[in-house]
Design a protein around this motif. Structure first.
Motif, PDB file in Angstrom:
ATOM      1  N   ILE A  82       1.045 -40.173   0.623  1.00 36.56           N
ATOM      2  CA  ILE A  82       2.306 -39.470   0.825  1.00 36.56           C
ATOM      3  C   ILE A  82       2.196 -38.606   2.066  1.00 36.56           C
ATOM      4  O   ILE A  82       1.299 -37.767   2.185  1.00 36.56           O
ATOM      5  CB  ILE A  82       2.643 -38.591  -0.399  1.00 36.56           C
ATOM      6  CG1 ILE A  82       2.846 -39.463  -1.644  1.00 36.56           C
ATOM      7  CG2 ILE A  82       3.886 -37.747  -0.130  1.00 36.56           C
ATOM      8  CD1 ILE A  82       4.029 -40.391  -1.575  1.00 36.56           C
ATOM      9  N   LYS A  83       3.108 -38.807   2.999  1.00 40.98           N
ATOM     10  CA  LYS A  83       3.148 -38.022   4.223  1.00 40.98           C
ATOM     11  C   LYS A  83       4.566 -37.511   4.438  1.00 40.98           C
ATOM     12  O   LYS A  83       5.532 -38.135   3.988  1.00 40.98           O
ATOM     13  CB  LYS A  83       2.719 -38.863   5.425  1.00 40.98           C
ATOM     14  CG  LYS A  83       1.284 -39.363   5.370  1.00 40.98           C
ATOM     15  CD  LYS A  83       0.961 -40.189   6.611  1.00 40.98           C
ATOM     16  CE  LYS A  83      -0.472 -40.710   6.576  1.00 40.98           C
ATOM     17  NZ  LYS A  83      -0.781 -41.536   7.776  1.00 40.98           N
ATOM     18  N   PRO A  84       4.718 -36.379   5.126  1.00 37.72           N
ATOM     19  CA  PRO A  84       6.081 -35.903   5.434  1.00 37.72           C
ATOM     20  C   PRO A  84       6.857 -36.942   6.233  1.00 37.72           C
ATOM     21  O   PRO A  84       6.307 -37.626   7.102  1.00 37.72           O
ATOM     22  CB  PRO A  84       5.830 -34.642   6.265  1.00 37.72           C
ATOM     23  CG  PRO A  84       4.459 -34.200   5.890  1.00 37.72           C
ATOM     24  CD  PRO A  84       3.684 -35.453   5.618  1.00 37.72           C
ATOM     25  N   ILE A 112       9.541 -27.357   0.298  1.00 35.49           N
ATOM     26  CA  ILE A 112       9.846 -28.676  -0.265  1.00 35.49           C
ATOM     27  C   ILE A 112      11.100 -28.573  -1.116  1.00 35.49           C
ATOM     28  O   ILE A 112      11.255 -27.635  -1.913  1.00 35.49           O
ATOM     29  CB  ILE A 112       8.672 -29.207  -1.112  1.00 35.49           C
ATOM     30  CG1 ILE A 112       7.410 -29.339  -0.256  1.00 35.49           C
ATOM     31  CG2 ILE A 112       9.015 -30.556  -1.757  1.00 35.49           C
ATOM     32  CD1 ILE A 112       6.157 -29.602  -1.048  1.00 35.49           C
ATOM     33  N   ASP A 249      11.584 -34.145  -0.855  1.00 32.20           N
ATOM     34  CA  ASP A 249      11.571 -34.218   0.608  1.00 32.20           C
ATOM     35  C   ASP A 249      11.761 -35.660   1.083  1.00 32.20           C
ATOM     36  O   ASP A 249      11.079 -36.142   1.991  1.00 32.20           O
ATOM     37  CB  ASP A 249      10.277 -33.635   1.176  1.00 32.20           C
ATOM     38  CG  ASP A 249      10.417 -32.153   1.519  1.00 32.20           C
ATOM     39  OD1 ASP A 249      11.472 -31.567   1.200  1.00 32.20           O
ATOM     40  OD2 ASP A 249       9.474 -31.584   2.100  1.00 32.20           O
ATOM     41  N   HIS A 251      11.160 -38.443  -0.563  1.00 31.89           N
ATOM     42  CA  HIS A 251      10.326 -39.435  -1.249  1.00 31.89           C
ATOM     43  C   HIS A 251      10.879 -39.676  -2.654  1.00 31.89           C
ATOM     44  O   HIS A 251      11.004 -38.732  -3.439  1.00 31.89           O
ATOM     45  CB  HIS A 251       8.875 -38.963  -1.330  1.00 31.89           C
ATOM     46  CG  HIS A 251       8.198 -38.871   0.000  1.00 31.89           C
ATOM     47  ND1 HIS A 251       7.558 -39.938   0.584  1.00 31.89           N
ATOM     48  CD2 HIS A 251       8.074 -37.837   0.872  1.00 31.89           C
ATOM     49  CE1 HIS A 251       7.057 -39.576   1.759  1.00 31.89           C
ATOM     50  NE2 HIS A 251       7.360 -38.309   1.963  1.00 31.89           N
ATOM     51  N   ILE A 265       3.164 -36.311  -5.331  1.00 32.59           N
ATOM     52  CA  ILE A 265       4.036 -36.235  -4.161  1.00 32.59           C
ATOM     53  C   ILE A 265       4.068 -34.818  -3.594  1.00 32.59           C
ATOM     54  O   ILE A 265       3.934 -34.614  -2.389  1.00 32.59           O
ATOM     55  CB  ILE A 265       5.461 -36.701  -4.519  1.00 32.59           C
ATOM     56  CG1 ILE A 265       5.443 -38.158  -4.989  1.00 32.59           C
ATOM     57  CG2 ILE A 265       6.400 -36.542  -3.318  1.00 32.59           C
ATOM     58  CD1 ILE A 265       6.800 -38.683  -5.439  1.00 32.59           C
ATOM     59  N   LEU A 269       2.456 -33.121   0.268  1.00 31.98           N
ATOM     60  CA  LEU A 269       3.493 -32.600   1.147  1.00 31.98           C
ATOM     61  C   LEU A 269       3.272 -31.116   1.427  1.00 31.98           C
ATOM     62  O   LEU A 269       3.426 -30.649   2.562  1.00 31.98           O
ATOM     63  CB  LEU A 269       4.874 -32.818   0.527  1.00 31.98           C
ATOM     64  CG  LEU A 269       5.370 -34.267   0.446  1.00 31.98           C
ATOM     65  CD1 LEU A 269       6.697 -34.324  -0.301  1.00 31.98           C
ATOM     66  CD2 LEU A 269       5.510 -34.879   1.828  1.00 31.98           C
ATOM     67  N   HIS A 270       2.894 -30.377   0.382  1.00 29.19           N
ATOM     68  CA  HIS A 270       2.635 -28.948   0.565  1.00 29.19           C
ATOM     69  C   HIS A 270       1.409 -28.731   1.454  1.00 29.19           C
ATOM     70  O   HIS A 270       1.406 -27.844   2.328  1.00 29.19           O
ATOM     71  CB  HIS A 270       2.416 -28.281  -0.783  1.00 29.19           C
ATOM     72  CG  HIS A 270       2.208 -26.817  -0.701  1.00 29.19           C
ATOM     73  ND1 HIS A 270       1.224 -26.147  -1.395  1.00 29.19           N
ATOM     74  CD2 HIS A 270       2.860 -25.868   0.027  1.00 29.19           C
ATOM     75  CE1 HIS A 270       1.283 -24.878  -1.122  1.00 29.19           C
ATOM     76  NE2 HIS A 270       2.252 -24.652  -0.267  1.00 29.19           N
ATOM     77  N   ALA A 272       0.359 -30.683   3.792  1.00 34.40           N
ATOM     78  CA  ALA A 272       0.753 -30.994   5.171  1.00 34.40           C
ATOM     79  C   ALA A 272       1.567 -29.861   5.789  1.00 34.40           C
ATOM     80  O   ALA A 272       1.441 -29.564   6.979  1.00 34.40           O
ATOM     81  CB  ALA A 272       1.555 -32.294   5.206  1.00 34.40           C
ATOM     82  N   GLU A 273       2.386 -29.207   4.977  1.00 32.29           N
ATOM     83  CA  GLU A 273       3.176 -28.073   5.465  1.00 32.29           C
ATOM     84  C   GLU A 273       2.272 -26.921   5.890  1.00 32.29           C
ATOM     85  O   GLU A 273       2.578 -26.188   6.836  1.00 32.29           O
ATOM     86  CB  GLU A 273       4.142 -27.588   4.381  1.00 32.29           C
ATOM     87  CG  GLU A 273       5.318 -28.506   4.110  1.00 32.29           C
ATOM     88  CD  GLU A 273       6.406 -28.346   5.142  1.00 32.29           C
ATOM     89  OE1 GLU A 273       6.332 -27.388   5.933  1.00 32.29           O
ATOM     90  OE2 GLU A 273       7.323 -29.187   5.163  1.00 32.29           O
TER      91      GLU A 273
END
Length: 275
Positions: A82-84, A112, A249, A251, A265, A269-270, A272-273
């Motif tokens: 899972i990537k942004p 998110i 976001d 997904h 998920i 994402l978090h 990466a943020e």
């Protein structure tokens, strides 16, 4: 007043437990729930992307990717990373981030946003509400990581439409989430009368709605029909045919999934943020 609505559908019997089964519905025709549906939020490209993604999720579950509501563990690592999404991806534009939205929980600037498309009469929407929703709130919303934006998608006939309108009306008095808890706090049968006028009065009282007369008037208003129609049109335009369905976001995730499925998920994402 809303246009004529389809007759209620019966929930299909399942060979799996309700923890692992997703409710599949055909979306209504555009404009079924509301006097004037809003303009489509997504182009055909977005619809194709999300339909394909949802199908992949469902096929994965049928092939053995268990989305059981009671399993909080992470997956087996076989899922795609899972990537942004790119900032110009149209799915990200669906998040409204309206500070005055009573159908939303969490900081307006949370990193998110999870959009939930739901029908109050659907059994699996109830399972998510009872098994997973509060844990998502405690783990992610209260921590300022996640914002939840609820969208009404009434696809099971007149009582579903009445419930969606009533939920919106409850929000007018800042009691949407109390109504959500009262309405979905226990199991009930499709077309049971729970969302007819007497049932709505009882749910409004349980939710602590201060002015029930206003609540009932708001439920029947053109504004309620337009608000519900806008949410339903958004889901329909994207090809959503399963409730509950979620966009985290951008997904997609569908069905009464476990907390672990959401973590798979939200956590990357978090992370990466934060980088």
């Amino acid at each position: 007043m809303p246009a004529a609505r389809p007759k209620p559908k019966q929930l299909a019997k399942s060979t799996k437990s309700t923890k692992n089964t997703k409710s599949k519905r055909q979306p209504p025709r555009a404009g079924t729930y509301g006097a004037r549906a809003a303009r489509p939020y997504a182009a055909a490209l977005l619809a194709a992307l999300l339909i394909g993604s949802l199908l992949l999720v469902m096929l994965s579950a049928l092939a053995g990717g268990d989305g059981g509501g009671s399993d909080d563990s992470a997956g087996d690592g076989g899922e795609e990373e899972i990537k942004p999404l790119p900032s110009d991806n149209p799915a990200l534009a669906l998040a409204r981030r309206d500070a005055d939205d009573p159908l939303a929980l969490g900081d307006v600037d949370a990193p998110i946003v999870m959009i939930e498309y739901a029908d109050f009469q659907d059994a699996f929407v109830g399972i998510h509400a009872r098994d997973t929703h509060d844990r998502l709130v405690r783990e992610y919303v209260d921590a300022g990581i996640l914002r939840i934006e609820f969208r009404n998608y009434p696809i099971n006939g007149p009582e579903s439409d009445a419930a969606a309108r009533a939920a919106w009306a409850a929000g007018r008095q800042d009691r949407f989430w109390e109504f959500h808890e009262a309405a979905l706090g226990e199991q009930f049968n499709l077309g049971s009368g729970r969302f007819e006028e007497d049932g709505l009065r009882a749910l409004a009282a349980e939710a602590g709605i201060p002015d029930i007369g206003r609540f009932l008037r708001d439920t029947e208003s053109d504004e309620a029909g337009e608000a519900v129609g806008r949410d339903a049109q958004e889901a329909y335009d994207m090809g959503v045919s399963t409730v509950p369905s979620f966009l985290i976001d951008g997904h997609p995730l569908s069905g009464a999934q476990s907390l672990g499925a959401f973590r798979e998920i939200i956590d990357p994402l978090h992370e990466a943020e934060r980088e």
